[in-house]
Write a protein that holds these residues in place. Structure first.
Motif, PDB file in Angstrom:
ATOM      1  N   MET A  62      -5.119   1.085  -7.538  1.00 38.07           N
ATOM      2  CA  MET A  62      -3.918   0.267  -7.405  1.00 38.07           C
ATOM      3  C   MET A  62      -2.643   1.106  -7.432  1.00 38.07           C
ATOM      4  SD  MET A  62      -4.623  -3.002  -6.942  1.00 38.07           S
ATOM      5  CE  MET A  62      -5.650  -2.240  -5.665  1.00 38.07           C
ATOM      6  N   ASP A  63      -2.666   2.245  -8.122  1.00 37.37           N
ATOM      7  CA  ASP A  63      -1.465   3.073  -8.190  1.00 37.37           C
ATOM      8  C   ASP A  63      -1.236   3.896  -6.929  1.00 37.37           C
ATOM      9  OD1 ASP A  63      -3.875   4.184  -9.183  1.00 37.37           O
ATOM     10  OD2 ASP A  63      -2.806   5.910  -9.974  1.00 37.37           O
ATOM     11  N   ARG A  64      -2.231   3.968  -6.038  1.00 39.66           N
ATOM     12  CA  ARG A  64      -1.995   4.637  -4.767  1.00 39.66           C
ATOM     13  C   ARG A  64      -1.099   3.808  -3.854  1.00 39.66           C
ATOM     14  NH1 ARG A  64      -5.500   8.260  -2.623  1.00 39.66           N
ATOM     15  NH2 ARG A  64      -3.934   8.357  -0.974  1.00 39.66           N
ATOM     16  N   ASN A  65      -0.960   2.536  -4.175  1.00 37.99           N
ATOM     17  CA  ASN A  65      -0.073   1.639  -3.420  1.00 37.99           C
ATOM     18  C   ASN A  65       0.835   0.971  -4.457  1.00 37.99           C
ATOM     19  OD1 ASN A  65       1.156  -0.137  -1.690  1.00 37.99           O
ATOM     20  ND2 ASN A  65      -0.698  -1.248  -1.121  1.00 37.99           N
ATOM     21  N   PRO A  66       1.898   1.657  -4.883  1.00 32.89           N
ATOM     22  CA  PRO A  66       2.703   1.185  -6.020  1.00 32.89           C
ATOM     23  C   PRO A  66       3.635   0.031  -5.652  1.00 32.89           C
ATOM     24  CG  PRO A  66       3.627   3.218  -5.174  1.00 32.89           C
ATOM     25  CD  PRO A  66       2.363   2.973  -4.388  1.00 32.89           C
TER      26      PRO A  66
END
Length: 325
Positions: free
Chosen positions: A209-213
């Protein structure tokens, strides 16, 4: 009776302790081996053992090894590391993402792509169920979660096939589901197929999920009851930690503290201290956790309680087998 399935046997959820929710310990992905990209090949069992032991010594109790069969999984090697270090490890049944399926299957003159294309959804479902209930790759080492994945901004017909098979295996076994989202994309689109298969999304964790903040997207995922895994800690080449922490604290602010998971997805030699003197598995527990506590407290959030939820309470809920029928 509720239980968590480790590679070494079932335990009570309360026994999980401090948990990393997405890592890779030993893997030999054929796609990368055929291309000679050694950074993505974790094939030294002794170095894997050294790294896991370092995590154990700094207070990590459980690691979820998210390596599926088509990513070069070696359940026996990881089981042996669990026994030798005392680290509780959850193994992963199911599949990864489509572009890796072009690699040859070990010992067979065909690719994973061929196998998935030629197999019926029932055959793939039965395969995943067997990995959970009997053992993975000819061993008696059982998977503790079931996994599917999709590509970057895309979902192929073969990926839809594996999504449906994994959903049906979940419904048959109660095993928690983990979703690979390439660069954090397609989580909401994947949900269409999960809903069609009758899956309660609270039984699903969405990775990367943090790759697409994008907090808008995160909140939409959280609205469904699903878990969100922020598993790129220490990967500053993608995003600074400030961005990850901002996204996590935004979810906390909106009332979703009990749906957040954190890990490192440490799947490269260049991330491991034992291979390359990088920060390695201890980094999250030793360095990142104190930072999150400090930043949370600065915003009026109880940092210690946040850590307890992210690393103890939420994994305990997420990785427990659920009676679904």
């Amino acid at each position: 009776m509720s239980f968590v399935r480790l590679m070494t046997g079932d335990i009570k959820p309360e026994q999980m302790g401090f948990t990393y929710s997405h890592e890779h310990i030993v893997c030999r992905p054929g796609h990368w081996m055929e291309r000679g990209d050694m950074d993505l090949i974790l094939d030294d069992v002794h170095k894997g053992e050294e790294e896991v032991l370092a995590a154990k010594k700094c207070g990590v109790d459980t690691i979820v090894d998210a390596t599926a069969i088509d990513y070069g999984r070696d359940p026996q090697a990881v089981y042996d590391i669990s026994v030798s270090t005392g680290m509780q490890i959850i193994g992963t049944a199911g599949f990864n993402k489509g572009f890796l399926w072009d690699a040859k299957m070990p010992g067979r003159d065909c690719t994973y792509n061929d196998w998935i294309e030629k197999s019926s959804e029932k055959e793939l479902t039965d395969f995943v169920i067997k990995e959970v209930t009997e053992g993975m790759q000819g061993t008696k080492i059982k998977g503790g979660q079931v996994k599917f994945g999709t590509g970057y901004n895309s979902i192929s017909p073969l990926e839809i096939k594996t999504i449906r098979a994994v959903c049906r295996a979940h419904l048959a076994t109660g095993a928690p589901i983990h979703s690979h989202t390439e660069a954090g994309t397609m989580a909401l689109e994947q949900m269409q197929y999960l809903k069609e298969e009758g899956v309660n999304l609270h039984h699903v964790s969405f990775g990367h999920m943090d790759r697409n903040p994008d907090s808008y997207m995160h909140l939409k995922v959280a609205d469904t009851g699903a878990f969100l895994c922020f598993d790129g800690i220490a990967k500053v080449k993608y995003n600074p930690e400030s961005i990850r922490i901002q996204c996590i604290l935004e979810l906390v602010k909106r009332g979703y503290q009990r749906q957040i998971l954190v890990s490192g997805d440490t799947a490269r030699r260049s991330y491991y201290h034992s291979y390359s003197y990088a920060v390695g598995l201890p980094y999250i527990k030793k360095t990142w956790v104190p930072r999150l506590i400090e930043e949370a407290e600065n915003r009026g959030i109880n940092g210690e309680k946040l850590i307890e939820d992210i690393f103890i309470n939420n994994p305990k809920e997420c990785f427990t087998f659920k009676k679904v029928n």
